[in-house]
Each structure stands twice: as structure tokens, then as C-alpha cells.
Enzyme design. Structure first.
Site, PDB file in Angstrom:
ATOM      1  N   HIS A   1     -13.413   6.989   2.949  1.00  0.00           N
ATOM      2  CA  HIS A   1     -13.523   7.389   1.544  1.00  0.00           C
ATOM      3  C   HIS A   1     -14.330   6.342   0.781  1.00  0.00           C
ATOM      4  CE1 HIS A   1     -10.074  10.533   1.102  1.00  0.00           C
ATOM      5  NE2 HIS A   1     -10.748  10.678   2.227  1.00  0.00           N
TER       6      HIS A   1
ATOM      7  N   TYR B   1      -5.509  10.049  -8.557  1.00  0.00           N
ATOM      8  CA  TYR B   1      -4.393   9.427  -9.261  1.00  0.00           C
ATOM      9  C   TYR B   1      -4.384  10.018 -10.670  1.00  0.00           C
ATOM     10  CZ  TYR B   1      -4.353   5.761  -5.644  1.00  0.00           C
ATOM     11  OH  TYR B   1      -4.288   5.071  -4.466  1.00  0.00           O
TER      12      TYR B   1
ATOM     13  N   PRO C   1       3.734   1.473  -4.461  1.00  0.00           N
ATOM     14  CA  PRO C   1       2.663   2.049  -3.645  1.00  0.00           C
ATOM     15  C   PRO C   1       1.418   2.453  -4.414  1.00  0.00           C
ATOM     16  CG  PRO C   1       4.425   3.635  -3.978  1.00  0.00           C
ATOM     17  CD  PRO C   1       4.906   2.352  -4.557  1.00  0.00           C
TER      18      PRO C   1
ATOM     19  N   LYS D   1      -1.157  -0.976  -1.190  1.00  0.00           N
ATOM     20  CA  LYS D   1      -1.242  -2.336  -0.676  1.00  0.00           C
ATOM     21  C   LYS D   1      -0.151  -2.705   0.334  1.00  0.00           C
ATOM     22  CE  LYS D   1      -4.924  -3.662  -2.501  1.00  0.00           C
ATOM     23  NZ  LYS D   1      -5.612  -2.571  -1.838  1.00  0.00           N
TER      24      LYS D   1
ATOM     25  N   TYR E   1      -9.002  -2.730  -4.680  1.00  0.00           N
ATOM     26  CA  TYR E   1      -8.566  -1.532  -3.938  1.00  0.00           C
ATOM     27  C   TYR E   1      -9.034  -1.586  -2.488  1.00  0.00           C
ATOM     28  CZ  TYR E   1      -7.172   3.359  -3.399  1.00  0.00           C
ATOM     29  OH  TYR E   1      -6.549   4.524  -2.987  1.00  0.00           O
TER      30      TYR E   1
END
Length: 393
Positions: free
Chosen positions: A75, A204, A296, A300, A388
Site C-alpha cells: 500500500h 480511517y 492499534p 504499531k 506510519y
């Protein structure tokens, strides 16, 4: 009592313990892994599946990355939904070409088990009454019950990769161990469904009704989450109620084309931030959830465990192969420096996207302003992307 010896005894047969065992074995360093549960139980755990670049490289180095490279999805970015629209974080653009791999933790664990089997690795399941001894002395060892018999393993070092509730962290004296914890006032209700993902990349969602996440395992297996009160129970939520609530929290264009179906797994996970210091006590080294937990939101948890394993692998290789103890001596400080940065990032992502029970109208406007700033600033998006994809080891 049956007694045997190894160089590194590893408590915990999840992905952290298995990965370390595999890496050390390939370097010629002997290990034995002890796991409380059955293999089927370990493989039945449903966990996250967003892997940082560093974790991907470690899995390849261990010889267990072939199926990930075939079946995993790279991704290059993800979306944040807010105010009825989708904004995209371009990871590759803002993080110097780095990406993430979407590949389920269950599959990672399965691949590591198969790699251990292929190399004849020692993994003992259903061990009971594990006790760590002489951690500051000349004869570190572990005693336990296996197949109804008392057993003992002498080891130069012991790695505690046995999770938050394991025995390893509890073996550090209370006057030495420092614990830091933040418990969040909500949980994530998650379902797994044999449906096509809502989008090619993760979404998200920040919504006045609460957070939501659209994730996936592959092209026909999707993982979805919604924020719920801690008082809720998974059985309180029918599949229809879940899908309706999820769609309310997503932009209309996403909700309208979403494929729904029966859940094949449903559970609620509480959210907490937790760090234990130090991560070394004598011959004992803590790794993964035994030492730290993150909410979450920032993906990580497994990735932090992988960085612990990287530092431990390098330290043990230096010690056993080159006679150098510096890597092991610096392990706790080095691992914790990265842990706290990941804790900060996970806390920030959680605070940015969730509806907290005590938020005032001003708090909600400030939260939205934070999102508006994020997508108006190249520097802010770069900071998010760098964290990220994973900070350097």
C-alpha cells in the site's frame, strides 16, 4: 527433573518469539521456544496486518517472507474520512518512497511456524508453571511442566516475548520495574467478513458518532472496526447493526458501494498505552507486548515487537559470534527510545480520530482544525507518513 541447555530460551511462541528464534537459528545460535497455548490457539488469534518496511525486511531475512511477497499487498497510502470526504496520505511521496505491506499477523505466524518446522526448530507447546530463575546470577534457567513432567532449561539468556499477561515481566522485582499506563475510555468492535474491501487502501474515519476503520486481509477478506463504549459486549451487536453503524460513520460514496455479509469473527478490544522500563534485567530481555502496548490506531503493535527483535538479534549475534556485549548492554535504552516515539504517534492518531466522552464543542472544533491543518501542510503529512511507515531502527 529433565534438564537441557540452550543459548537463548524464548518464552512465548507468537510472532515475536518465533521470528527471533528463526533469525538466531539461521545465524547458528541455538534457541528453545516455550509457548503456553496450543499451536492452533496461537494461529486462531485475529490481529492486525499492516507491516512496516523494517518488519518486511526482517521476515525476508528470516527466510519466512516468500508467501508474504506473493500474497501480501503493498500500500502506497491510506485515507482519512472526515466531514463527509476522503483525504489521502501519500506514504510513498512523503516518506521517501517507503510503503507498508498489508498481510495478516495470523499469516505471519503461520509462515514462521512452517519455517521453524523446516529447520527443525524447537517449539514446545502447552507448557505450564513457567518460572524464571537466577536472572542476575551465574546460572539463569527456566523451569516448567511439559507433558506432565518437570523440566529445566539452562540458558545464557532468556527472552520474554510472552505478552502483556505473561510471566516474564512479572519476574522483574517491583522495586526495579517502572510501569506507565494510559487506559482509553472506549474499545474497538471488530468483525472479519468474507467480503471485498471497501476501498483499495485503508480508510480511517473521524466522525461525531465515533471512529471507524476499513481494513482488509486480502481481496475477499475484510476487517472493519467501530469505536464503542467499554460497557458494550460483542454479542450485543448483530451483524446488521454493525454494518448500519459503520456506514453512518463513512462518506456516503463509500457506504453506498460497500459489500456486506455475515461476520466470521467478532470481538471488542480495549485500548491502552503501556510501557515497562527497563526492558532488560540481568539475563532477561523483554520484547513485544511483554514490555509495551499501543492503541492499534497507528498500526504499531506488531511492528514495535519487530524492532525489539531486530535489536535483540543484532545484540545476540554480536555476543555469540563476535564476543561483543555492547548491543545487549544498550538494548533497553535503544528499544525504549523507539517505543516511546511509537507510543506518542499512536496516542496522537487515537486523539485525532476518536470521540472522547468528555469532549466539549470546543474540543471537537479543535480536533477538526487539527485534521484541516494536516491536509493543508506538506510538513504535517510528511511527519505522519514517516511515522506510519516506521521510524528507522
Amino acid at each position: 527433573m529433565q534438564t537441557e541447555s540452550t543459548q537463548v530460551a524464548i518464552i512465548g511462541g507468537g510472532p515475536s518469539g518465533l521470528l527471533l528464534s528463526q533469525l538466531l537459528h539461521k545465524a547458528g545460535i541455538d534457541t528453545i521456544v516455550l509457548e503456553r497455548q496450543t499451536r492452533d490457539y496461537v494461529l486462531g488469534r485475529i490481529r492486525a496486518g499492516v507491516l512496516e518496511t523494517g518488519f518486511v525486511e526482517l521476515l525476508r531475512k528470516s527466510g519466512a517472507g516468500a508467501r508474504m511477497d506473493r500474497e501480501g499487498e503493498i500500500h502506497h497510502g491510506f485515507h482519512i474520512a472526515h466531514q463527509g470526504r476522503l483525504d489521502r496520505i501519500d506514504l510513498a511521496r512523503h516518506a521517501q518512497g517507503q510503503t507498508v505491506m498489508v498481510y495478516g499477523q495470523t499469516e505471519v505466524t503461520r509462515d514462521l511456524y512452517e519455517a521453524r518446522d523446516a529447520m527443525g526448530g524447537r517449539v514446545l507447546h502447552e507448557v505450564q508453571d513457567v518460572v524464571l530463575h537466577d536472572l542476575k546470577g551465574a546460572q539463569p534457567h527456566v523451569t516448567f511442566i511439559h507433558d506432565g513432567a518437570e523440566r529445566r532449561i539452562n540458558a545464557s539468556f532468556i527472552v520474554g516475548a510472552d505478552g502483556f499477561h505473561g510471566v516474564s515481566r512479572k519476574s522483574i522485582p517491583a522495586d526495579i520495574l517502572r510501569e506507565y499506563e494510559k487506559v482509553y475510555p472506549f474499545g474497538w468492535l471488530g468483525i472479519l467478513s468474507e467480503t471485498a474491501p471497501a476501498a483499495p487502501e485503508l480508510i480511517y474515519a473521524r466522525h461525531d458518532r465515533g471512529f471507524a476503520l476499513c481494513s482488509m486481509r486480502n481481496s475477499r477478506l475484510s476487517r472493519y472496526y467501530i469505536q464503542v463504549p467499554l460497557s458494550d459486549k460483542a454479542e450485543d451487536w448483530s451483524d446488521d447493526a454493525f454494518w448500519q453503524e459503520l456506514k453512518r460513520r463513512l462518506p456516503e460514496a463509500v457506504a453506498e458501494q460497500m459489500e456486506t455479509g455475515p461476520s466470521i469473527e467478532k470481538s471488542i478490544a480495549p485500548l491502552r498505552s503501556f510501557v515497562a522500563e527497563p526492558m532488560r534485567y540481568g539475563a532477561l530481555f523483554l520484547a513485544g507486548d511483554a514490555a509495551h502496548i499501543v492503541p492499534p490506531t497507528g498500526a504499531k503493535g506488531l511492528n514495535l515487537a519487530a524492532s525489539d527483535i531486530h535489536y535483540l538479534y543484532e545484540g545476540f549475534a554480536d555476543y555469540f559470534l563476535r564476543g561483543e556485549a555492547g548491543g545487549l548492554d544498550s538494548y533497553s535504552a535503544k528499544a525504549l527510545a523507539r517505543v516511546w516515539k511509537a507510543e506518542r504517534f499512536s496516542w496522537w492518531m487515537t486523539s485525532l480520530l476518536h470521540r472522547f466522552p468528555d469532549m466539549s464543542p470546543a474540543d471537537l472544533r479543535l480536533q477538526q482544525a487539527d485534521l484541516d491543518y494536516l491536509f493543508s501542510s506538506e510538513a504535517a503529512q510528511t511527519s505522519l507518513a514517516e511515522n506510519y511507515v516506521g521510524l528507522p531502527y
